[in-house]
Scaffold this active site. Structure first.
Site, PDB file in Angstrom:
ATOM      1  N   HIS A  73      52.112  44.162  23.215  1.00 23.47           N
ATOM      2  CA  HIS A  73      52.770  44.824  24.345  1.00 23.47           C
ATOM      3  C   HIS A  73      52.126  46.180  24.611  1.00 23.47           C
ATOM      4  O   HIS A  73      51.720  46.885  23.695  1.00 23.47           O
ATOM      5  CB  HIS A  73      54.271  45.000  24.095  1.00 23.47           C
ATOM      6  CG  HIS A  73      54.616  45.604  22.770  1.00 23.47           C
ATOM      7  ND1 HIS A  73      54.594  44.870  21.603  1.00 23.47           N
ATOM      8  CD2 HIS A  73      54.987  46.861  22.417  1.00 23.47           C
ATOM      9  CE1 HIS A  73      54.934  45.651  20.600  1.00 23.47           C
ATOM     10  NE2 HIS A  73      55.160  46.870  21.057  1.00 23.47           N
ATOM     11  N   LEU A  74      52.049  46.514  25.895  1.00 27.26           N
ATOM     12  CA  LEU A  74      51.588  47.828  26.324  1.00 27.26           C
ATOM     13  C   LEU A  74      52.816  48.651  26.677  1.00 27.26           C
ATOM     14  O   LEU A  74      53.665  48.186  27.445  1.00 27.26           O
ATOM     15  CB  LEU A  74      50.684  47.727  27.552  1.00 27.26           C
ATOM     16  CG  LEU A  74      49.228  47.268  27.354  1.00 27.26           C
ATOM     17  CD1 LEU A  74      49.179  45.832  26.861  1.00 27.26           C
ATOM     18  CD2 LEU A  74      48.443  47.421  28.639  1.00 27.26           C
ATOM     19  N   HIS A  75      52.907  49.851  26.103  1.00 22.79           N
ATOM     20  CA  HIS A  75      53.945  50.789  26.528  1.00 22.79           C
ATOM     21  C   HIS A  75      53.381  51.593  27.696  1.00 22.79           C
ATOM     22  O   HIS A  75      52.338  52.243  27.554  1.00 22.79           O
ATOM     23  CB  HIS A  75      54.276  51.789  25.420  1.00 22.79           C
ATOM     24  CG  HIS A  75      54.917  51.227  24.196  1.00 22.79           C
ATOM     25  ND1 HIS A  75      56.271  51.268  23.971  1.00 22.79           N
ATOM     26  CD2 HIS A  75      54.382  50.630  23.108  1.00 22.79           C
ATOM     27  CE1 HIS A  75      56.543  50.728  22.792  1.00 22.79           C
ATOM     28  NE2 HIS A  75      55.412  50.338  22.240  1.00 22.79           N
ATOM     29  N   GLY A  94      52.392  51.535  13.788  1.00 22.55           N
ATOM     30  CA  GLY A  94      53.788  51.680  14.198  1.00 22.55           C
ATOM     31  C   GLY A  94      54.331  50.512  14.989  1.00 22.55           C
ATOM     32  O   GLY A  94      55.374  50.633  15.635  1.00 22.55           O
ATOM     33  N   GLN A  95      53.642  49.359  14.947  1.00 24.47           N
ATOM     34  CA  GLN A  95      54.116  48.196  15.700  1.00 24.47           C
ATOM     35  C   GLN A  95      55.369  47.630  15.039  1.00 24.47           C
ATOM     36  O   GLN A  95      55.378  47.383  13.822  1.00 24.47           O
ATOM     37  CB  GLN A  95      53.020  47.122  15.749  1.00 24.47           C
ATOM     38  CG  GLN A  95      53.406  45.914  16.598  1.00 24.47           C
ATOM     39  CD  GLN A  95      52.251  44.916  16.747  1.00 24.47           C
ATOM     40  OE1 GLN A  95      51.183  45.078  16.154  1.00 24.47           O
ATOM     41  NE2 GLN A  95      52.485  43.885  17.540  1.00 24.47           N
ATOM     42  N   ASP A 127      61.879  49.262  28.569  1.00 21.82           N
ATOM     43  CA  ASP A 127      62.151  49.358  27.129  1.00 21.82           C
ATOM     44  C   ASP A 127      63.634  49.665  26.917  1.00 21.82           C
ATOM     45  O   ASP A 127      64.232  50.463  27.635  1.00 21.82           O
ATOM     46  CB  ASP A 127      61.286  50.456  26.492  1.00 21.82           C
ATOM     47  CG  ASP A 127      61.240  50.345  24.976  1.00 21.82           C
ATOM     48  OD1 ASP A 127      60.168  49.995  24.451  1.00 21.82           O
ATOM     49  OD2 ASP A 127      62.273  50.602  24.313  1.00 21.82           O
ATOM     50  N   ILE A 128      64.220  49.036  25.901  1.00 22.95           N
ATOM     51  CA  ILE A 128      65.657  49.200  25.647  1.00 22.95           C
ATOM     52  C   ILE A 128      65.974  50.602  25.110  1.00 22.95           C
ATOM     53  O   ILE A 128      67.099  51.086  25.274  1.00 22.95           O
ATOM     54  CB  ILE A 128      66.143  48.084  24.672  1.00 22.95           C
ATOM     55  CG1 ILE A 128      67.632  47.860  24.785  1.00 22.95           C
ATOM     56  CG2 ILE A 128      65.729  48.364  23.241  1.00 22.95           C
ATOM     57  CD1 ILE A 128      68.098  46.551  24.158  1.00 22.95           C
TER      58      ILE A 128
HETATM   59  P1  5GP Z   1      56.499  48.941  19.078  1.00 26.49           P
HETATM   60  O1  5GP Z   1      57.422  49.702  18.140  1.00 26.49           O
HETATM   61  O2  5GP Z   1      56.155  47.584  18.512  1.00 26.49           O
HETATM   62  O3  5GP Z   1      55.315  49.700  19.548  1.00 26.49           O
HETATM   63  O4  5GP Z   1      57.350  48.707  20.394  1.00 26.49           O
HETATM   64  C1  5GP Z   1      58.424  47.824  20.469  1.00 26.49           C
HETATM   65  C2  5GP Z   1      59.312  48.312  21.566  1.00 26.49           C
HETATM   66  O5  5GP Z   1      60.192  47.251  21.918  1.00 26.49           O
HETATM   67  C3  5GP Z   1      60.204  49.498  21.178  1.00 26.49           C
HETATM   68  O6  5GP Z   1      59.936  50.590  22.043  1.00 26.49           O
HETATM   69  C4  5GP Z   1      61.628  48.962  21.340  1.00 26.49           C
HETATM   70  O7  5GP Z   1      62.518  49.920  21.875  1.00 26.49           O
HETATM   71  C5  5GP Z   1      61.425  47.785  22.271  1.00 26.49           C
HETATM   72  N1  5GP Z   1      62.389  46.717  22.110  1.00 26.49           N
HETATM   73  C6  5GP Z   1      62.744  46.110  20.946  1.00 26.49           C
HETATM   74  N2  5GP Z   1      63.644  45.132  21.161  1.00 26.49           N
HETATM   75  C7  5GP Z   1      63.869  45.120  22.505  1.00 26.49           C
HETATM   76  C8  5GP Z   1      64.706  44.318  23.341  1.00 26.49           C
HETATM   77  O8  5GP Z   1      65.424  43.420  22.908  1.00 26.49           O
HETATM   78  N3  5GP Z   1      64.669  44.597  24.670  1.00 26.49           N
HETATM   79  C9  5GP Z   1      63.873  45.584  25.190  1.00 26.49           C
HETATM   80  N4  5GP Z   1      63.916  45.773  26.524  1.00 26.49           N
HETATM   81  N5  5GP Z   1      63.073  46.347  24.434  1.00 26.49           N
HETATM   82  C10 5GP Z   1      63.068  46.121  23.107  1.00 26.49           C
END
Ligand code: 5GP
Ligand code: ZN
Length: 112
Positions: A98-100, A91-92, A29-30
Site C-alpha cells: 500500500h502507498l500512503h 514499519g509495515q 486510512d482509518i
Molecule cells: P502500514 O503500518 O503497514 O504502513 O500501514 C497500514 C495502514 O493501514 C495504517 O495507517 C492503518 O491505520 C491502516 N489500516 C489498518 N486497518 C485498516 C482498516 O481496516 N481500514 C482502513 N481504512 N485502514 C486501516
C-alpha cells in the site's frame, strides 16, 4: 486469504472509497496521520514492495500515477508525501502492498 486489504477491496470490510479501477483501489486510512491520509493498494494481493516481480511493474506504475491524480483531486497543490512501509523495520503493519498519500500539513524530515 486472511488479509484486511483484500477484504476491503472485495467490499467485505467497509471503507471510505476514493478511487477504484481494474487494477487499484484507494480509500481513507482509518487512523489518519494528516488532514489527508489515503491508502492506494493493488487489487492483487502483493505482500509488500519487497515481493514485487517483473509482472507487477504495470500495476506499480498505475499505483503511482493514480496516487498523483488523487492528490490533485484532493486539492494538495502545496505538495504531499507518498510512503511505502516495507517489512518489519520499515514499519509495515498490513502485509498487502500500500502507498500512503499524506498531505494537508507540513511534512518533516527525517520521518519517524
Ligand atoms: P502500514 O503500518 O503497514 O504502513 O500501514 C497500514 C495502514 O493501514 C495504517 O495507517 C492503518 O491505520 C491502516 N489500516 C489498518 N486497518 C485498516 C482498516 O481496516 N481500514 C482502513 N481504512 N485502514 C486501516
Ligand atoms: Zn491482500
Amino acid at each position: 486469504m486472511d488479509c484486511i486489504f483484500c477484504k476491503i477491496v472485495a467490499g467485505e470490510i467497509p471503507s471510505k472509497k476514493v478511487h477504484e479501477d481494474e487494477l487499484v483501489y484507494a480509500f481513507h486510512d482509518i487512523h489518519p496521520m494528516a488532514p489527508a491520509h489515503i491508502l492506494v493498494v493493488p487489487k492483487k494481493h502483493v505482500p509488500s514492495l519487497a515481493h514485487v516481480v517483473a509482472a507487477d511493474e504495470g500495476v506499480l506504475g498505475r499505483l503511482l500515477a493514480t496516487t498523483a491524480r488523487i492528490a490533485e483531486e484532493q486539492g494538495l497543490s502545496q505538495g504531499y508525501r507518498v510512503v511505502i512501509s516495507t517489512g518489519p523495520q520499515g514499519g509495515q503493519t498490513v502485509d498487502h502492498l500500500h502507498l500512503h498519500l499524506l498531505g494537508g500539513r507540513q511534512m518533516h524530515w527525517p520521518p519517524g
